[in-house]
Design a protein around this motif. Sequence first.
Motif, PDB file in Angstrom:
ATOM      1  N   TRP A 134       0.842  -1.201   0.000  1.00 29.84           N
ATOM      2  CA  TRP A 134       0.000   0.000   0.000  1.00 29.84           C
ATOM      3  C   TRP A 134       0.878   1.253   0.000  1.00 29.84           C
ATOM      4  O   TRP A 134       0.638   2.189  -0.772  1.00 29.84           O
ATOM      5  CB  TRP A 134      -0.931  -0.009   1.209  1.00 29.84           C
ATOM      6  N   GLU A 135       1.901   1.280   0.851  1.00 28.06           N
ATOM      7  CA  GLU A 135       2.799   2.438   0.929  1.00 28.06           C
ATOM      8  C   GLU A 135       3.518   2.655  -0.412  1.00 28.06           C
ATOM      9  O   GLU A 135       3.661   3.779  -0.865  1.00 28.06           O
ATOM     10  CB  GLU A 135       3.834   2.246   2.046  1.00 28.06           C
ATOM     11  N   GLN A 138       1.186   4.209  -2.924  1.00 30.48           N
ATOM     12  CA  GLN A 138       0.968   5.620  -2.628  1.00 30.48           C
ATOM     13  C   GLN A 138       2.172   6.472  -3.038  1.00 30.48           C
ATOM     14  O   GLN A 138       2.014   7.574  -3.553  1.00 30.48           O
ATOM     15  CB  GLN A 138       0.667   5.811  -1.137  1.00 30.48           C
ATOM     16  N   ARG A 139       3.386   5.947  -2.821  1.00 31.57           N
ATOM     17  CA  ARG A 139       4.591   6.674  -3.218  1.00 31.57           C
ATOM     18  C   ARG A 139       4.661   6.850  -4.726  1.00 31.57           C
ATOM     19  O   ARG A 139       4.973   7.923  -5.236  1.00 31.57           O
ATOM     20  CB  ARG A 139       5.838   5.936  -2.730  1.00 31.57           C
ATOM     21  N   LEU A 141       2.164   6.676  -6.847  1.00 35.00           N
ATOM     22  CA  LEU A 141       1.064   7.558  -7.246  1.00 35.00           C
ATOM     23  C   LEU A 141       1.439   9.021  -7.008  1.00 35.00           C
ATOM     24  O   LEU A 141       1.208   9.878  -7.868  1.00 35.00           O
ATOM     25  CB  LEU A 141      -0.210   7.190  -6.475  1.00 35.00           C
ATOM     26  N   ALA A 142       2.048   9.316  -5.867  1.00 36.42           N
ATOM     27  CA  ALA A 142       2.465  10.692  -5.573  1.00 36.42           C
ATOM     28  C   ALA A 142       3.552  11.148  -6.544  1.00 36.42           C
ATOM     29  O   ALA A 142       3.561  12.301  -6.970  1.00 36.42           O
ATOM     30  CB  ALA A 142       2.966  10.790  -4.139  1.00 36.42           C
ATOM     31  N   GLY A 146      -0.603  11.929  -8.830  1.00 37.14           N
ATOM     32  CA  GLY A 146      -1.960  11.411  -8.718  1.00 37.14           C
ATOM     33  C   GLY A 146      -2.544  10.849 -10.003  1.00 37.14           C
ATOM     34  O   GLY A 146      -3.708  10.473 -10.042  1.00 37.14           O
ATOM     35  N   THR A 151       0.710   5.994 -13.247  1.00 39.46           N
ATOM     36  CA  THR A 151       1.156   5.121 -12.153  1.00 39.46           C
ATOM     37  C   THR A 151       1.036   3.660 -12.560  1.00 39.46           C
ATOM     38  O   THR A 151       1.937   2.857 -12.313  1.00 39.46           O
ATOM     39  CB  THR A 151       0.334   5.397 -10.880  1.00 39.46           C
ATOM     40  N   LEU A 166      -6.513   0.894  -5.132  1.00 38.30           N
ATOM     41  CA  LEU A 166      -6.552   2.198  -4.476  1.00 38.30           C
ATOM     42  C   LEU A 166      -7.884   2.480  -3.803  1.00 38.30           C
ATOM     43  O   LEU A 166      -7.956   3.290  -2.874  1.00 38.30           O
ATOM     44  CB  LEU A 166      -6.234   3.308  -5.490  1.00 38.30           C
ATOM     45  N   PRO A 170      -6.396   1.791   3.548  1.00 41.80           N
ATOM     46  CA  PRO A 170      -5.052   1.336   3.882  1.00 41.80           C
ATOM     47  C   PRO A 170      -5.098   0.206   4.911  1.00 41.80           C
ATOM     48  O   PRO A 170      -5.958   0.198   5.797  1.00 41.80           O
ATOM     49  CB  PRO A 170      -4.372   2.563   4.453  1.00 41.80           C
TER      50      PRO A 170
END
Length: 173
Positions: A134-135, A138-139, A141-142, A146, A151, A166, A170
């Motif tokens: 998950w982390e 998110q990394r 995606l950032a 976004g 991604t 997504l 989380p």
Amino acid sequence: MHNILIIDDDETFAAVLARGLTRRGLTVRQAADPQATLAALQPPPDGIILDLNLAGDSGLRLLPQLLAAAPAARVLVLTGYASIATAVAAVKLGAVNYLAKPATLDDILAALGQPAANPEAPLAAPMSLKRVSWEHLQRVLAAHDGNVSATARALGMHRRSLQRMLAKRPVKD
């Protein structure tokens, strides 16, 4: 170890880390870019916490200059973009340790060679594989502002599969 220099372009993270280290009785200085870092090296610090990604530039490029200016300093590379390759490179360049964010204050101090505040405290459990995944999502995606399609391409997966992943909450550690 009494004087610590934090080199991180994330002002919020650096401020929180500095506050925690100050509460432990350490003197802390901060720098956000290579120019400010070279000015903050006087007097030489005992320990240096170096972010790997400094505004798009590699903190590893700064490592030899840091050790030349403060040869006795213990350098910890602390990064949100951890990989085995960069860990090996950091240690070869002279870092004493390498940690992935998020790391606890006790983990950071231990990596710099400081004794734990409470040696009786149990060790923190590592993150679960689902949480690490998950982390990572998110990394990435950032890093792509976004953009789910970009991604998905970067991760080598279908856009709809990523959207389903997504959509979930989380995972708790």
